[in-house]
Design an enzyme around this catalytic site. Structure first.
Site, PDB file in Angstrom:
ATOM      1  N   THR A 293      36.455  37.884  41.733  1.00  0.00           N
ATOM      2  CA  THR A 293      35.991  36.968  41.079  1.00  0.00           C
ATOM      3  C   THR A 293      37.061  36.271  39.988  1.00  0.00           C
ATOM      4  OG1 THR A 293      33.646  37.388  41.684  1.00  0.00           O
ATOM      5  CG2 THR A 293      33.983  35.509  39.311  1.00  0.00           C
TER       6      THR A 293
ATOM      7  N   ARG B  96      21.651  34.043  47.593  1.00  0.00           N
ATOM      8  CA  ARG B  96      21.820  35.155  46.365  1.00  0.00           C
ATOM      9  C   ARG B  96      23.147  33.923  45.681  1.00  0.00           C
ATOM     10  NH1 ARG B  96      26.192  37.538  44.305  1.00  0.00           N
ATOM     11  NH2 ARG B  96      25.955  39.489  43.114  1.00  0.00           N
TER      12      ARG B  96
ATOM     13  N   GLY C 224      24.587  35.154  41.630  1.00  0.00           N
ATOM     14  CA  GLY C 224      24.967  36.283  40.783  1.00  0.00           C
ATOM     15  C   GLY C 224      25.283  35.964  39.533  1.00  0.00           C
ATOM     16  N   ASP C 225      25.798  36.671  39.261  1.00  0.00           N
ATOM     17  CA  ASP C 225      26.001  36.314  37.394  1.00  0.00           C
ATOM     18  C   ASP C 225      27.614  34.949  37.175  1.00  0.00           C
ATOM     19  OD1 ASP C 225      28.381  37.998  38.318  1.00  0.00           O
ATOM     20  OD2 ASP C 225      28.880  38.037  36.336  1.00  0.00           O
TER      21      ASP C 225
ATOM     22  N   THR D 229      33.446  40.583  35.979  1.00  0.00           N
ATOM     23  CA  THR D 229      33.930  40.009  37.202  1.00  0.00           C
ATOM     24  C   THR D 229      33.357  41.429  37.947  1.00  0.00           C
ATOM     25  OG1 THR D 229      34.966  40.572  38.847  1.00  0.00           O
ATOM     26  CG2 THR D 229      36.230  41.355  36.984  1.00  0.00           C
ATOM     27  N   GLY D 230      32.936  41.798  38.808  1.00  0.00           N
ATOM     28  CA  GLY D 230      31.890  42.870  39.762  1.00  0.00           C
ATOM     29  C   GLY D 230      30.572  42.910  39.520  1.00  0.00           C
TER      30      GLY D 230
ATOM     31  N   GLY E  68      27.361  40.971  39.799  1.00  0.00           N
ATOM     32  CA  GLY E  68      26.944  40.906  39.157  1.00  0.00           C
ATOM     33  C   GLY E  68      25.045  40.691  39.173  1.00  0.00           C
TER      34      GLY E  68
HETATM   35  C1  SD4 Z   1      29.487  38.414  41.684  1.00  0.00           C
HETATM   36  N1  SD4 Z   1      30.410  38.761  40.113  1.00  0.00           N
HETATM   37  O1  SD4 Z   1      28.738  36.820  42.147  1.00  0.00           O
HETATM   38  C2  SD4 Z   1      30.637  38.549  41.663  1.00  0.00           C
HETATM   39  C3  SD4 Z   1      31.602  38.908  42.350  1.00  0.00           C
HETATM   40  C4  SD4 Z   1      32.059  39.271  41.800  1.00  0.00           C
HETATM   41  O2  SD4 Z   1      33.393  41.683  41.840  1.00  0.00           O
HETATM   42  O3  SD4 Z   1      33.128  39.304  40.415  1.00  0.00           O
HETATM   43  N2  SD4 Z   1      32.979  40.842  42.451  1.00  0.00           N
HETATM   44  O4  SD4 Z   1      28.539  39.475  41.595  1.00  0.00           O
END
Ligand code: SD4
Length: 331
Positions: A192, A220, A222-223, A243-244, A246
């Site tokens: 992201t 779905r 995410g954040d 990032t990561g 969510g």
């Molecule tokens: C999510 N945060 O959709 C985003 C994806 C992402 O590392 O950043 N992945 O959860």
């Protein structure tokens, strides 16, 4: 000039605080704490997540160098990753959900506290620009799914096939493998994009855009499109983006938390560290969990921190654009 502006703001807020504070019994210090003085020197800055942030930073910096506003810079900056087919977690080229559809989440927030967001949007190359229009043209913050697509098409965006042959192949292979959906940290080190900027007037803005976790459950979200989770900007204090995974960021409202830590006096670095530490206190940490934050305060100080190793971020300051390894909490 900075100190005059902050004096005027202090006086105004002081007056408001005296009225509201006494009526509701809040301590005036709550209002005092939320008041950052303007830095004497404005330090234009662009900071973003991951390797592809370097190119996005270039685009954002160019806009600000020509006198442009941080809000335009963050939008145009992340547009670069959205259009890049080699970035497999943002926009065109993003990996699809479990049913083979590329679905996008994005948001943007400006120095006036205004924000716009789209979630579960399909077929549109630049979801963050749709989020910008939601902010600029509607009384809403967030529009999702078919409604977001209709809004985009009504406003001149064109339908695009976002599923590249490479992404389709990866999805087919995943389906063949029969693996259940499982979040993977640091997906090939592409992820992201969240991007924050301070412009030459000292104003802050941020944007965040993603195709989300690869092979996620259809529907779905995410954040990344959630104001306060994947992105938060407070023009008096600073900004943060995430990032990561969510789900972990949403459960701790991570970016709002980072900004609140800064409001209460932490440096951006300490604030990112404290928000990652909060994950340990409040949620289950599974083996592959990864969360990373980047932050900047009003003075142009920056921070970055992740739960696990592997998170990189791009920082453009003082005419230099560099990729840095974020420090992390645990192996
Ligand atoms: C999510 N945060 O959709 C985003 C994806 C992402 O590392 O950043 N992945 O959860």
């Amino acid at each position: 000039m900075g100190s005059r502006r902050s004096f005027i703001r202090k006086s105004l807020l002081g007056a408001i605080a005296a009225g509201i504070g006494s009526r509701f019994g809040y301590a005036e210090s709550i209002f005092e704490n939320s008041l950052m003085t303007d830095p004497d020197v404005i330090r234009p800055t662009v900071i973003s997540t991951w390797f592809h942030g370097l190119e996005a930073n270039e685009a954002a910096w160019k806009i600000m160098q020509n006198g442009g506003a941080a809000l335009d810079a963050v939008e145009k900056g992340v547009n670069v990753s959205e259009a890049d087919p080699t970035v497999n977690s943002v926009g065109y080229g993003g990996l699809p959900d479990a049913s083979g559809h590329v679905t996008l989440d994005a948001c943007i927030m400006g120095p006036d506290g205004n924000a716009g967001s789209v979630a579960y949007l399909q077929h549109i190359l630049h979801p963050v620009s749709v989020a910008r229009l939601v902010m600029d043209k509607t009384p809403h913050v967030m529009i999702s799914g078919d409604g977001a697509l209709k809004f985009a098409l009504d406003n001149g965006f064109k339908k695009t096939n976002l599923l590249t042959p490479e992404a389709r192949k990866a999805w087919k292979n995943w389906k063949k493998s029969g693996s259940p959906y499982a979040p993977g940290a640091n997906w090939e080190n592409h992820d992201t994009i969240g991007l924050l900027a301070i412009d030459h007037k000292g104003n802050l803005a941020g944007a965040c855009t993603t195709s989300g976790m690869a092979f996620k459950h259809p529907g779905r979200i995410g954040d990344s499109p959630i104001i306060g989770a994947g992105l938060f900007v407070d023009n008096k204090v600073g900004a943060a983006t995430a990032t990561g995974e969510g789900e972990a960021v949403m459960k701790t409202l991570g970016c709002f938390l980072v900004v609140e830590f800064m409001r209460n006096g932490m440096s951006p670095q300490k604030a990112c560290e404290a928000a990652v530490a909060r994950l340990l206190e409040t949620i289950h940490i599974h083996e592959n969990l990864q969360v990373g934050y980047v932050a900047v305060n009003k003075a142009g100080e920056t921070g970055a921190f992740s739960l696990k190793p592997g998170f990189q971020y791009a920082l453009f300051q003082d005419n230099e654009n560099k990729l840095l390894d974020a420090p992390y909490l645990m192996e």
